[in-house]
Design a protein around this motif. Structure first.
Motif, PDB file in Angstrom:
ATOM      1  N   HIS A   1      19.874 -35.714  11.803  1.00  0.00           N
ATOM      2  CA  HIS A   1      20.209 -35.942  13.209  1.00  0.00           C
ATOM      3  C   HIS A   1      21.540 -36.680  13.276  1.00  0.00           C
ATOM      4  CE1 HIS A   1      16.583 -34.645  15.369  1.00  0.00           C
ATOM      5  NE2 HIS A   1      15.949 -34.980  14.266  1.00  0.00           N
TER       6      HIS A   1
ATOM      7  N   LYS B   1      25.251 -35.705  18.125  1.00  0.00           N
ATOM      8  CA  LYS B   1      25.184 -34.529  19.007  1.00  0.00           C
ATOM      9  C   LYS B   1      26.443 -34.339  19.843  1.00  0.00           C
ATOM     10  CE  LYS B   1      20.135 -34.562  19.198  1.00  0.00           C
ATOM     11  NZ  LYS B   1      20.004 -35.606  18.137  1.00  0.00           N
TER      12      LYS B   1
ATOM     13  N   ARG C   1      27.333 -30.535  20.148  1.00  0.00           N
ATOM     14  CA  ARG C   1      26.574 -29.806  21.164  1.00  0.00           C
ATOM     15  C   ARG C   1      27.220 -29.988  22.528  1.00  0.00           C
ATOM     16  NH1 ARG C   1      20.393 -31.359  21.495  1.00  0.00           N
ATOM     17  NH2 ARG C   1      20.524 -30.464  19.389  1.00  0.00           N
TER      18      ARG C   1
ATOM     19  N   PRO D   1      27.612 -26.829  18.567  1.00  0.00           N
ATOM     20  CA  PRO D   1      26.560 -27.604  17.895  1.00  0.00           C
ATOM     21  C   PRO D   1      26.648 -27.436  16.380  1.00  0.00           C
ATOM     22  CG  PRO D   1      25.661 -25.629  18.921  1.00  0.00           C
ATOM     23  CD  PRO D   1      27.072 -25.744  19.393  1.00  0.00           C
TER      24      PRO D   1
ATOM     25  N   ALA E   1      25.397 -28.526  12.273  1.00  0.00           N
ATOM     26  CA  ALA E   1      24.382 -29.045  11.357  1.00  0.00           C
ATOM     27  C   ALA E   1      25.057 -30.112  10.508  1.00  0.00           C
ATOM     28  CB  ALA E   1      23.839 -27.913  10.482  1.00  0.00           C
TER      29      ALA E   1
ATOM     30  N   HIS F   1      14.469 -20.162  10.147  1.00  0.00           N
ATOM     31  CA  HIS F   1      15.779 -19.510  10.267  1.00  0.00           C
ATOM     32  C   HIS F   1      16.414 -19.241   8.909  1.00  0.00           C
ATOM     33  CE1 HIS F   1      15.590 -20.224  14.566  1.00  0.00           C
ATOM     34  NE2 HIS F   1      15.370 -21.504  14.341  1.00  0.00           N
TER      35      HIS F   1
ATOM     36  N   GLU G   1      21.350 -19.558  17.110  1.00  0.00           N
ATOM     37  CA  GLU G   1      20.629 -20.411  18.049  1.00  0.00           C
ATOM     38  C   GLU G   1      19.348 -20.861  17.371  1.00  0.00           C
ATOM     39  OE1 GLU G   1      19.901 -18.607  21.796  1.00  0.00           O
ATOM     40  OE2 GLU G   1      22.022 -18.220  22.235  1.00  0.00           O
ATOM     41  N   GLY G   2      19.091 -22.137  17.388  1.00  0.00           N
ATOM     42  CA  GLY G   2      17.876 -22.641  16.774  1.00  0.00           C
ATOM     43  C   GLY G   2      18.047 -24.073  16.321  1.00  0.00           C
ATOM     44  N   ASP G   3      16.950 -24.647  15.845  1.00  0.00           N
ATOM     45  CA  ASP G   3      16.894 -26.039  15.402  1.00  0.00           C
ATOM     46  C   ASP G   3      16.847 -26.060  13.875  1.00  0.00           C
ATOM     47  OD1 ASP G   3      16.298 -28.638  14.791  1.00  0.00           O
ATOM     48  OD2 ASP G   3      14.746 -28.870  16.312  1.00  0.00           O
ATOM     49  N   LEU G   4      17.784 -26.735  13.251  1.00  0.00           N
ATOM     50  CA  LEU G   4      17.835 -26.807  11.798  1.00  0.00           C
ATOM     51  C   LEU G   4      17.522 -28.205  11.258  1.00  0.00           C
ATOM     52  CD1 LEU G   4      21.026 -24.666  11.089  1.00  0.00           C
ATOM     53  CD2 LEU G   4      18.649 -24.015  10.649  1.00  0.00           C
ATOM     54  N   TYR G   5      17.160 -29.137  12.121  1.00  0.00           N
ATOM     55  CA  TYR G   5      16.879 -30.494  11.650  1.00  0.00           C
ATOM     56  C   TYR G   5      15.792 -30.487  10.575  1.00  0.00           C
ATOM     57  CZ  TYR G   5      19.585 -32.104  15.659  1.00  0.00           C
ATOM     58  OH  TYR G   5      20.590 -32.314  16.574  1.00  0.00           O
TER      59      TYR G   5
ATOM     60  N   GLN H   1      15.895 -29.078   7.746  1.00  0.00           N
ATOM     61  CA  GLN H   1      15.977 -27.918   6.846  1.00  0.00           C
ATOM     62  C   GLN H   1      17.095 -28.133   5.824  1.00  0.00           C
ATOM     63  OE1 GLN H   1      13.488 -25.983   7.096  1.00  0.00           O
ATOM     64  NE2 GLN H   1      12.837 -26.889   9.044  1.00  0.00           N
TER      65      GLN H   1
END
Length: 305
Positions: free
Chosen positions: A189, A192, A195, A200, A202, A228, A259-263, A265
């Motif tokens: 995290h 941001k 974003r 956005p 990683a 993903h 598009e998506g959440d990679l936190y 990963q």
């Protein structure tokens, strides 16, 4: 690939040792030695963890060129079945060559064949080299193959920073490595800001790594875990974010058309080409304009790559 952090007796096989049992990165010199060890199963690698410099000079500047995760992934791609990370401490460092060969290689790991580079040194104070290892192998019951040192374009391939990467010439570095220089790790995290700017990113830590030139890169990204997982293209900023007064380097990667959440990963980010150094802009609109231009340049480079 199985990874071990201790040694015990095991099935006798072929093992490869680095120049000093250390892998700051995996380059073509290592790969040539691994190739010589093939055909004798299991194919394994012996290295030290932590790195000896972290034991004897814990306050030294970062020097690792890849973290343990990236090293393991690269070795697995080369067909290595077992990675033995010998727990390095002052007791191990203090072993004389004969004790190391007997207690670690012959009795501890049960090696049948050891392949080393021509610059291999071992034992307290780097006292012994390949000649002594061959003699000890005959005495203790294992064979030894010595690989000649590898040269590319007249330059010896050593376990140092990839040739050219420190100056942003990552394509030259790839010639020495035999693959693109990669940074791997978990997505954390961040603040941001990307974003909010429409890009956005990683965010990944690069703590304790000896870094290539700071700046913006065209990159190929492998998402290794999570829903993903797959291969993507993107642009990444490696640096200290001078626009926002930061001073601890990190890697911020923008994945194109994602598009998506990679936190949480794990990502493997390959540096394909260097675009520009870090810059401080007059304001956010100028920064956003440059980020858009960087992404377009990166897309063009990656299309041709």
């Amino acid at each position: 690939m199985q990874t071990y952090t201790h040694w015990t007796a095991l099935a006798r096989g072929a093992w490869r040792l680095g120049g000093d049992g250390q892998f700051r990165r995996v380059h073509l010199g290592h790969q040539s030695v691994i190739d010589l060890a093939r055909g004798r199963e299991p194919l394994g690698i012996i290295t030290f963890e932590p790195h000896p410099r972290e034991v004897f000079a814990p306050d030294a500047a970062p020097f690792r060129l890849m973290n343990a995760e990236a090293r393991e992934h690269r070795l697995a791609k080369l067909g290595v079945e077992r990675l033995y990370e010998l727990p390095f401490n002052r007791d191990l460092a203090g072993m004389d060559p004969e004790t190391f060969a007997r207690e670690v290689l012959a009795e501890g790991l049960g090696v049948a064949h050891v392949t080393v580079g021509g610059d291999f040194r071992f034992g307290k104070g780097r006292a012994a080299g390949t000649t002594e290892l061959i003699a000890l192998g005959r005495e203790l019951g294992f064979d030894v193959t010595v690989a000649p040192l590898l040269h590319i374009d007249g330059i010896e391939v050593l376990d140092q920073h990839p040739q050219g990467a420190g100056r942003g010439r990552v394509r030259d570095a790839a010639k020495m490595l035999g693959h693109l220089h990669r940074i791997e790790g978990e997505v954390m995290h961040g603040d941001k800001r990307g974003r909010d700017l429409g890009f956005p990113t990683a965010n990944m830590s690069v703590a304790r790594l000896h870094l290539p030139k700071l700046g913006v890169y065209a990159v190929k990204v492998d998402v290794l875990t999570g829903p993903h997982a797959g291969a993507y293209l993107g642009a990444a900023s490696l640096g200290v974010r001078p626009m926002f007064g930061e001073n601890a380097p990190n890697l911020e990667t923008f994945l194109f058309d994602f598009e998506g959440d990679l936190y949480g990963q794990h990502l493997s980010v390959a540096l394909v080409d260097y675009l520009r150094p870090e810059m401080k802009f007059d304001g956010l609109p100028a920064l956003m304009k440059q980020m858009a231009a960087d992404c377009e340049t990166a897309r063009e480079i990656l299309r041709s790559a």
